[in-house]
Scaffold this motif. Sequence first.
Motif, mmCIF file in Angstrom:
data_model
loop_
_atom_site.group_PDB
_atom_site.id
_atom_site.type_symbol
_atom_site.label_atom_id
_atom_site.label_comp_id
_atom_site.label_asym_id
_atom_site.label_seq_id
_atom_site.Cartn_x
_atom_site.Cartn_y
_atom_site.Cartn_z
ATOM 1 N N GLY A 32 68.355 25.635 131.442
ATOM 2 C CA GLY A 32 69.166 26.498 132.292
ATOM 3 C C GLY A 32 70.495 26.872 131.641
ATOM 4 O O GLY A 32 70.803 26.469 130.525
ATOM 5 N N PRO A 33 71.311 27.641 132.365
ATOM 6 C CA PRO A 33 72.617 28.050 131.835
ATOM 7 C C PRO A 33 73.529 26.843 131.659
ATOM 8 O O PRO A 33 73.487 25.886 132.432
ATOM 9 C CB PRO A 33 73.150 28.998 132.904
ATOM 10 N N ALA A 34 74.369 26.883 130.601
ATOM 11 C CA ALA A 34 75.256 25.755 130.309
ATOM 12 C C ALA A 34 76.590 26.243 129.732
ATOM 13 O O ALA A 34 77.211 25.576 128.929
ATOM 14 C CB ALA A 34 74.583 24.775 129.351
ATOM 15 N N ALA A 130 74.672 31.450 138.312
ATOM 16 C CA ALA A 130 73.250 31.198 138.565
ATOM 17 C C ALA A 130 72.966 31.243 140.065
ATOM 18 O O ALA A 130 73.732 30.716 140.882
ATOM 19 C CB ALA A 130 72.864 29.835 137.995
ATOM 20 N N THR A 131 71.909 31.916 140.426
ATOM 21 C CA THR A 131 71.490 32.006 141.826
ATOM 22 C C THR A 131 69.999 31.721 141.911
ATOM 23 O O THR A 131 69.311 31.546 140.889
ATOM 24 C CB THR A 131 71.771 33.417 142.393
ATOM 25 N N LYS A 135 68.216 32.729 137.790
ATOM 26 C CA LYS A 135 68.499 31.367 137.374
ATOM 27 C C LYS A 135 69.072 31.286 135.955
ATOM 28 O O LYS A 135 69.542 30.219 135.543
ATOM 29 C CB LYS A 135 67.231 30.523 137.460
ATOM 30 N N ALA A 136 69.021 32.374 135.221
ATOM 31 C CA ALA A 136 69.540 32.359 133.853
ATOM 32 C C ALA A 136 70.404 33.597 133.622
ATOM 33 O O ALA A 136 70.038 34.506 132.866
ATOM 34 C CB ALA A 136 68.414 32.295 132.841
ATOM 35 N N PRO A 137 71.550 33.697 134.307
ATOM 36 C CA PRO A 137 72.403 34.884 134.151
ATOM 37 C C PRO A 137 72.943 35.008 132.736
ATOM 38 O O PRO A 137 73.364 34.020 132.135
ATOM 39 C CB PRO A 137 73.535 34.643 135.151
#
Length: 426
Positions: A32-34, A130-131, A135-137
């Motif tokens: 996921g985004p970090a 992220a929503t 999930k990966a803006p």
Amino acid sequence: MFTDHATIYVKGGDGGNGIVSYRREKYVPLGGPAGGDGGNGADVVLIVDEGLRTLVDFRYQRHFKATRGDHGGTKNRHGANAHDMIIKVPPGTLVKDVNSGVFLGDLTRHGDKLIVAHGGRGGRGNTRFATATNKAPDMAEKGEPGEERWIELELKVLADVGLVGFPSVGKSTLLAAVTRARPKVGAYHFTTLSPELGVVEVADGRSFVLADLPGLIEGAHEGHGLGHEFLRHVERTKVIVHVIDMASVDGRDPVEDFQIIENELSAYDEKLAERPRLIAANKMDLPDAQEGLQRFEEAYPELEVFRISGATHQGLDLLLQRIADVLDSLPAEDLEPVEDVEEETHKVYRLETIQPFVILHNGGQFIVESKELEKLVAMTNFEQFDAVKRFQRILKQKGVDDALRKRGAKSGDSIRIADMVFDFVD
């Protein structure tokens, strides 16, 4: 060199940028985004340093720009906040916004602080966007620009006692006789062009700060002579001591001199008429002084007169003891510095209707003016597709698109918000 006015530019630090990053771990193919958030920019803070006496340093440095926050890092690491920029000012400094004229603060005590330009907020990393549906803006915010403004600094000397009188009546000689201050003394008018401070130590152990203030002339309240450059410093004093040349060395009349100075003080600020005052009948060692003193006491029998000589130190101990007694007798609330702004008995807060934006039409271009939208432009990275879509969505939600259509905007028309120019798409 004494400087009691300065105009400086201050800018808070910009916020650090958030970043776009994703988890890169073994056996986690769809991490996921970090992306971490940027750090906050530094504030510009004025702080009182009792060791300073003038604003002279601001003659040589007039621009102060605080550092920005660090950018965000991978693995959701937030950028560090920047450390505040500290600007030291002397006690008695008034601060105003140059453009609006708004009074910002009165810094009187050692350690007093005032933030004059706030740093910007750090931009958010892609983790924060992220929503459930995205999930990966692939977007992150830039840091918010720091606040910037021009401010005016004005110094009003903080002293317990102020020596007032016409030029060359002996104020500087008196200050040198009772303190360790060494003001310039000369046999010509306006030897003293700026306030001189000294600490007086009375024989019984008490002490107070004495200021030799530049000489007055008639019409000072209208700006004549040193005018307001002198009178602003009298506002801060708690006790006024009139130094009068009873020997009339320059051919002046002691009775008339006192009345002229009183008129100038009250014309500048009526509150000065309520300030305790003592009369230092100076130059009593000269032959003609006794005659001048007699006429003065007949004209003003209600005043407290002390016969002194700054040159021979005659009568100084008695005068200093009386000044200390008057200071001790003042109520605690009277010992506070005079405020430049009247205190309000109460404050009423009302909801302010903020116009979201204004649309202007200039030379075939539509200009959208809005502080909120200008900040949005500054914090949007238009190289990121997701960021552009978010920007467009916010404009539509705020009704900018509909408002542009009502103003006659058509596809292909040029739209400008802050420094950003783009084509309108209907």
